[in-house]
Design a protein around this motif. Structure first.
Motif, PDB file in Angstrom:
ATOM      1  N   PHE A  20      66.114  16.311  31.364  1.00 25.90           N
ATOM      2  CA  PHE A  20      66.787  17.693  30.983  1.00 25.90           C
ATOM      3  C   PHE A  20      66.883  18.959  31.673  1.00 25.90           C
ATOM      4  N   VAL A  21      65.752  19.317  32.519  1.00 26.06           N
ATOM      5  CA  VAL A  21      65.725  20.092  33.462  1.00 26.06           C
ATOM      6  C   VAL A  21      66.764  19.864  34.396  1.00 26.06           C
ATOM      7  N   ASP A  22      66.764  18.696  34.963  1.00 30.59           N
ATOM      8  CA  ASP A  22      67.703  18.188  36.187  1.00 30.59           C
ATOM      9  C   ASP A  22      69.199  18.451  35.394  1.00 30.59           C
ATOM     10  N   GLN A  23      69.345  18.133  34.416  1.00 32.73           N
ATOM     11  CA  GLN A  23      70.832  18.352  33.900  1.00 32.73           C
ATOM     12  C   GLN A  23      71.091  19.814  33.887  1.00 32.73           C
ATOM     13  N   LEU A  24      70.215  20.693  33.517  1.00 37.12           N
ATOM     14  CA  LEU A  24      70.288  22.077  33.205  1.00 37.12           C
ATOM     15  C   LEU A  24      70.718  22.592  34.682  1.00 37.12           C
ATOM     16  N   ILE A  25      69.974  22.077  35.426  1.00 33.00           N
ATOM     17  CA  ILE A  25      70.221  22.658  37.092  1.00 33.00           C
ATOM     18  C   ILE A  25      71.710  22.039  37.592  1.00 33.00           C
ATOM     19  N   ASP A  26      71.842  20.663  37.270  1.00 37.08           N
ATOM     20  CA  ASP A  26      72.985  20.359  37.587  1.00 37.08           C
ATOM     21  C   ASP A  26      74.413  21.004  37.033  1.00 37.08           C
ATOM     22  N   SER A  27      74.230  21.473  35.837  1.00 40.86           N
ATOM     23  CA  SER A  27      75.252  22.480  35.131  1.00 40.86           C
ATOM     24  C   SER A  27      75.388  23.655  35.283  1.00 40.86           C
ATOM     25  N   GLU A  28      74.377  24.084  36.339  1.00 41.66           N
ATOM     26  CA  GLU A  28      74.293  25.337  36.948  1.00 41.66           C
ATOM     27  C   GLU A  28      73.928  26.544  35.671  1.00 41.66           C
ATOM     28  N   LEU A  29      73.060  25.923  34.835  1.00 41.46           N
ATOM     29  CA  LEU A  29      72.748  26.870  33.689  1.00 41.46           C
ATOM     30  C   LEU A  29      71.343  27.469  34.199  1.00 41.46           C
ATOM     31  N   LEU A  30      70.546  26.738  34.875  1.00 45.74           N
ATOM     32  CA  LEU A  30      69.301  27.119  35.645  1.00 45.74           C
ATOM     33  C   LEU A  30      69.617  27.130  37.195  1.00 45.74           C
ATOM     34  N   HIS A  31      68.975  27.859  37.875  1.00 49.67           N
ATOM     35  CA  HIS A  31      68.998  28.182  39.314  1.00 49.67           C
ATOM     36  C   HIS A  31      67.742  28.039  40.042  1.00 49.67           C
ATOM     37  N   PRO A  32      67.310  26.870  40.659  1.00 50.98           N
ATOM     38  CA  PRO A  32      65.962  26.926  41.107  1.00 50.98           C
ATOM     39  C   PRO A  32      65.854  27.299  42.488  1.00 50.98           C
ATOM     40  N   GLU A  33      64.724  27.692  42.857  1.00 51.56           N
ATOM     41  CA  GLU A  33      64.450  28.012  44.431  1.00 51.56           C
ATOM     42  C   GLU A  33      63.475  26.955  44.730  1.00 51.56           C
ATOM     43  N   ILE A  34      63.791  26.559  46.096  1.00 50.36           N
ATOM     44  CA  ILE A  34      62.940  25.645  46.605  1.00 50.36           C
ATOM     45  C   ILE A  34      62.299  26.013  48.027  1.00 50.36           C
ATOM     46  N   GLU A  35      60.995  25.610  47.873  1.00 46.85           N
ATOM     47  CA  GLU A  35      59.989  25.878  48.873  1.00 46.85           C
ATOM     48  C   GLU A  35      59.125  24.879  49.188  1.00 46.85           C
ATOM     49  N   ASN A  36      58.969  24.441  50.295  1.00 48.80           N
ATOM     50  CA  ASN A  36      58.257  23.154  50.791  1.00 48.80           C
ATOM     51  C   ASN A  36      58.394  22.002  49.708  1.00 48.80           C
ATOM     52  N   SER A  37      59.787  21.769  49.382  1.00 46.96           N
ATOM     53  CA  SER A  37      60.269  20.703  48.584  1.00 46.96           C
ATOM     54  C   SER A  37      59.742  20.718  47.268  1.00 46.96           C
ATOM     55  N   VAL A  38      59.244  22.031  46.748  1.00 45.64           N
ATOM     56  CA  VAL A  38      58.768  22.106  45.438  1.00 45.64           C
ATOM     57  C   VAL A  38      59.801  23.052  44.673  1.00 45.64           C
ATOM     58  N   ARG A  39      60.436  22.610  43.447  1.00 43.85           N
ATOM     59  CA  ARG A  39      61.526  23.449  43.059  1.00 43.85           C
ATOM     60  C   ARG A  39      60.735  24.447  41.997  1.00 43.85           C
ATOM     61  N   TYR A  40      61.499  25.620  41.827  1.00 46.35           N
ATOM     62  CA  TYR A  40      60.854  26.807  41.137  1.00 46.35           C
ATOM     63  C   TYR A  40      61.890  27.188  40.214  1.00 46.35           C
ATOM     64  N   ILE A  41      61.423  27.805  39.243  1.00 47.03           N
ATOM     65  CA  ILE A  41      62.443  28.635  38.171  1.00 47.03           C
ATOM     66  C   ILE A  41      61.704  30.045  38.208  1.00 47.03           C
ATOM     67  N   ILE A  42      62.739  31.099  38.512  1.00 49.88           N
ATOM     68  CA  ILE A  42      62.189  32.425  38.340  1.00 49.88           C
ATOM     69  C   ILE A  42      61.751  32.849  36.887  1.00 49.88           C
ATOM     70  N   TYR A  43      60.811  33.468  36.699  1.00 47.65           N
ATOM     71  CA  TYR A  43      60.465  33.997  35.265  1.00 47.65           C
ATOM     72  C   TYR A  43      61.459  34.437  34.770  1.00 47.65           C
ATOM     73  N   GLU A  44      62.701  35.302  35.165  1.00 46.16           N
ATOM     74  CA  GLU A  44      63.741  35.943  34.419  1.00 46.16           C
ATOM     75  C   GLU A  44      64.659  34.813  33.938  1.00 46.16           C
ATOM     76  N   GLU A  45      64.603  33.406  34.102  1.00 45.10           N
ATOM     77  CA  GLU A  45      65.419  32.249  33.673  1.00 45.10           C
ATOM     78  C   GLU A  45      64.573  31.713  32.536  1.00 45.10           C
ATOM     79  N   LEU A  46      63.254  31.750  32.478  1.00 41.30           N
ATOM     80  CA  LEU A  46      62.495  31.318  31.566  1.00 41.30           C
ATOM     81  C   LEU A  46      63.096  31.413  29.884  1.00 41.30           C
ATOM     82  N   PRO A  47      63.522  32.782  29.615  1.00 41.98           N
ATOM     83  CA  PRO A  47      64.167  32.658  28.214  1.00 41.98           C
ATOM     84  C   PRO A  47      65.375  31.884  27.957  1.00 41.98           C
TER      85      PRO A  47
END
Length: 101
Positions: A20-47
């Motif tokens: 589900f999270v991957d689908q949201l990212i693929d749809s550009e509804l969420l915009h992850p940051e990647i660092e050291n192969s770990v994907r993060y969501i910024i707190y502003e996008e949590l709501p």
């Protein structure tokens, strides 16, 4: 650096599917940051994530429905902003019309 949370932690805390999270990212509804192969969501996008998860899991809304609802709500906010701007212009015009010269 902005505050963020890993997607793995999100999945564990919110009890949602990784796909589900991957689908949201693929749809550009969420915009992850990647660092050291770990994907993060910024707190502003949590709501947004919480809202999408509620629509999906509680109301059984599919991804296309989430995209449409999100787009319509954004358009509604844009219209409200434009309405406030236009009302401000009308108020200024009415004040100018009432002025004694």
């Amino acid at each position: 650096m902005t505050e963020r949370i890993s997607i793995e932690d999100i999945i564990r805390l919110y009890k949602i599917d990784y796909s589900f999270v991957d689908q949201l990212i693929d749809s550009e509804l969420l915009h992850p940051e990647i660092e050291n192969s770990v994907r993060y969501i910024i707190y502003e996008e949590l709501p947004h994530l919480e809202r999408f998860a509620n629509w999906h899991y509680d109301l059984d809304v599919n991804l296309p429905g989430i995209e449409i609802i999100h787009q319509l709500l954004n358009q509604l906010e844009d219209l409200k902003t434009e309405n406030r701007r236009l009302l401000g212009h009308v108020t200024k015009f009415e004040s100018w019309e009432d002025a004694d010269f």
